[in-house]
Scaffold this motif. Structure first.
Motif, short mmCIF file in Angstrom:
data_model
loop_
_atom_site.label_atom_id
_atom_site.label_comp_id
_atom_site.label_asym_id
_atom_site.label_seq_id
_atom_site.Cartn_x
_atom_site.Cartn_y
_atom_site.Cartn_z
N ASP A 29 9.02 14.16 1.98
CA ASP A 29 9.33 13.97 3.53
C ASP A 29 8.71 12.41 3.90
O ASP A 29 9.32 11.89 4.55
CB ASP A 29 8.83 15.00 4.39
N LEU A 30 7.51 12.36 3.74
CA LEU A 30 6.74 11.09 4.17
C LEU A 30 7.29 10.00 3.45
O LEU A 30 7.23 8.73 3.93
CB LEU A 30 5.26 11.39 3.97
N VAL A 31 7.58 10.06 2.22
CA VAL A 31 8.03 8.74 1.47
C VAL A 31 9.31 8.54 2.01
O VAL A 31 9.74 7.32 2.42
CB VAL A 31 8.04 8.96 -0.05
N MET A 32 10.24 9.34 2.34
CA MET A 32 11.63 8.95 2.76
C MET A 32 11.52 8.65 4.16
O MET A 32 12.07 7.71 4.43
CB MET A 32 12.46 10.42 2.50
N GLY A 33 10.47 9.09 4.85
CA GLY A 33 10.39 8.58 6.27
C GLY A 33 9.60 7.42 6.25
O GLY A 33 10.24 6.37 7.26
N GLY A 34 8.92 7.13 5.30
CA GLY A 34 8.33 5.77 5.21
C GLY A 34 9.33 4.63 5.05
O GLY A 34 9.38 3.53 5.43
N ILE A 35 10.29 4.86 3.81
CA ILE A 35 11.43 4.00 3.56
C ILE A 35 12.27 3.73 4.74
O ILE A 35 12.69 2.53 4.94
CB ILE A 35 12.35 4.58 2.47
N ALA A 74 0.80 -1.27 0.08
CA ALA A 74 -0.04 -0.11 -0.06
C ALA A 74 0.87 1.10 0.06
O ALA A 74 0.60 2.13 -0.82
CB ALA A 74 -0.88 0.02 1.29
N PHE A 75 2.12 1.33 0.85
CA PHE A 75 2.87 2.22 0.92
C PHE A 75 3.55 2.51 -0.49
O PHE A 75 3.67 3.78 -1.05
CB PHE A 75 3.97 2.09 1.78
N ALA A 76 3.97 1.61 -1.25
CA ALA A 76 4.52 1.56 -2.57
C ALA A 76 3.58 2.26 -3.52
O ALA A 76 3.68 3.25 -4.31
CB ALA A 76 4.98 0.31 -3.07
N ARG A 77 2.23 1.84 -3.54
CA ARG A 77 1.29 2.48 -4.52
C ARG A 77 1.23 3.79 -4.14
O ARG A 77 1.09 4.66 -5.08
CB ARG A 77 -0.28 1.54 -4.24
N ALA A 78 1.06 4.35 -2.87
CA ALA A 78 0.81 5.70 -2.64
C ALA A 78 2.15 6.42 -3.13
O ALA A 78 2.20 7.63 -3.72
CB ALA A 78 0.77 5.73 -0.97
N GLY A 79 3.46 5.66 -2.89
CA GLY A 79 4.75 6.45 -3.22
C GLY A 79 4.73 6.76 -4.97
O GLY A 79 5.02 7.68 -5.17
N GLN A 80 4.04 5.79 -5.76
CA GLN A 80 3.75 6.13 -7.18
C GLN A 80 3.11 7.36 -7.44
O GLN A 80 3.54 8.27 -8.15
CB GLN A 80 3.40 4.93 -7.80
N LEU A 81 1.97 7.61 -6.64
CA LEU A 81 1.10 8.95 -6.84
C LEU A 81 1.88 10.05 -6.40
O LEU A 81 1.69 10.89 -7.03
CB LEU A 81 -0.18 8.61 -6.07
N PHE A 82 2.59 9.81 -5.30
CA PHE A 82 3.33 10.78 -4.58
C PHE A 82 4.34 11.35 -5.78
O PHE A 82 4.73 12.70 -6.02
CB PHE A 82 4.17 10.65 -3.31
N LEU A 83 5.21 10.50 -6.36
CA LEU A 83 6.25 10.62 -7.24
C LEU A 83 5.60 11.58 -8.38
O LEU A 83 6.25 12.53 -8.90
CB LEU A 83 6.98 9.53 -7.64
N ALA A 84 4.54 10.86 -8.84
CA ALA A 84 3.81 11.64 -9.87
C ALA A 84 3.62 13.25 -9.81
O ALA A 84 3.72 14.03 -10.49
CB ALA A 84 2.71 10.94 -10.45
#
Length: 363
Positions: A275-281, A136-146
């Motif tokens: 920030d949230l993506v890096m924190g999540g990683i 779920a985090f990876a799918r959100a990350g794709q949207l965030f990157l876009a």
């Protein structure tokens, strides 16, 4: 064939979405004192180091994650000791990221606020994200990157016409400061090193080809170099060096008459996604490392403990006079080169020890 997990494309999307946070904050301001107008070239010259780090971490992690690779090469005791060092470094990165996120959120608004409130709010988001599955985090990350790429391209595209080539050319062929700045640029991009600890969750491992990480590593680095060229071409080396965040300062001049103007606050707040993506990683990587070297009763809570400790560290940084800035600009880039390039290089030279696994047989 694995039906669960994430794809390598999703992992790379997470990595580069997360890197956009420190890159926007530090580049080119961190490089300008040495490289001046060559700062964009320094980022491009960092590409070999980025590719080397990616190759080493990919080789170390392969289809099992970097934590497993470390234990297989060093044995359970020494390997777990090295993993603990990586956990400590991840905590430091997470604390600094929460601190930076809180500062940006405060500066993006025109009303009074509190740094500690924004920091705790960001930490709460990471606690919630850490409870979810990696897929779920990876799918959100794709949207965030876009969203982040679209925003960055709009800002840079609208600024391209105002860039002045004489602020970039002729190139200063003094290579020593340019090469030194390339190391700093590689250290900033090295924020993404902990994605290697998530390689064990990548499905269809056999389908991964060498060109995949090369495409993402080289493409991402060159895009960052192009962004730095546009920033310096607009602001000039002198002005950009005086600004805390040249990219967000550039956004102040972005606007389309009759459509939108003065969008820098929105853009600065949007970078919370990075920030949230890096924190999540970092949180998911700490969870994977915890499974390798901590008792089972503890690693079940490692995500929550990680965020709480990082939030405490972020609050300490809020009280320090310039400590957070020093940490982000000077210490972390050097540490990222150590943990993302030097240590993996040494580990990849070692033979894998037979029959060693990270999996716990008991508490």
């Amino acid at each position: 064939m694995r039906t669960e997990g994430i794809s390598r494309t999703q992992l790379m999307a997470l990595l580069w979405a997360g890197i956009m946070a420190p890159a926007a904050e530090l580049l080119p301001g961190l490089l300008l004192p040495q490289a001046r107008r060559n700062s964009w070239l320094s980022v491009a010259l960092a590409a070999p180091l980025v590719l080397a780090s990616g190759w080493l971490l990919n080789r170390l992690g392969k289809d099992r994650g970097a934590a497993q690779g470390i234990v297989e090469r060093l044995g359970p005791w020494v390997g777990r000791g090295i993993i603990l060092l990586y956990i400590v470094w991840a905590q430091l990165l997470l604390a600094q990221r929460l601190w930076s996120c809180a500062r940006r959120l405060l500066s993006s608004g025109n009303r009074d606020g509190s740094l500690w409130f924004f920091l705790i709010a960001a930490a709460g988001m990471l606690v919630w994200m850490g409870r979810e599955k990696l897929e779920a985090f990876a799918r959100a990350g794709q949207l965030f990157l876009a969203a982040l790429l679209t925003t960055a391209l709009v800002v840079l595209g609208l600024s391209l016409g105002q860039a002045q080539p004489e602020r970039l050319l002729p190139i200063d062929w003094t290579w020593v400061p340019t090469a030194g700045s390339a190391l700093q640029a590689a250290g900033v991009i090295g924020w993404g090193l902990f994605a290697a600890f998530l390689l064990g969750s990548v499905r269809n491992q056999g389908e991964a080809q060498g060109w995949h990480w090369m495409f993402w590593g080289l493409g991402g680095t060159l895009l960052l170099a192009g962004a730095q060229a546009i920033i310096i071409g607009n602001l000039g080396a002198g002005l950009a060096m005086e600004l805390d965040n040249p990219f967000f300062a550039l956004a102040k001049s972005v606007g389309v008459e009759g459509a939108f103007q003065r969008v820098e606050s929105i853009i600065a707040a949007l970078w919370t996604f990075a920030d949230l993506v890096m924190g999540g990683i970092l949180v998911f990587a700490v969870r994977e490392m915890g499974r390798a070297c901590l008792p089972s009763k503890l690693h079940n809570w490692i995500s929550l403990l990680s965020v709480l400790l990082a939030a405490g560290g972020g609050l300490v940084l809020l009280g320090g006079n310039g400590v957070g800035t020093l940490l982000g600009e000077q210490i972390i880039p050097v540490g990222n080169l150590l943990f993302g390039l030097a240590i993996p290089g040494l580990l990849c030279l070692m033979r894998q020890k037979e029959g060693i696994s990270c999996e716990k047989k008991g508490g």
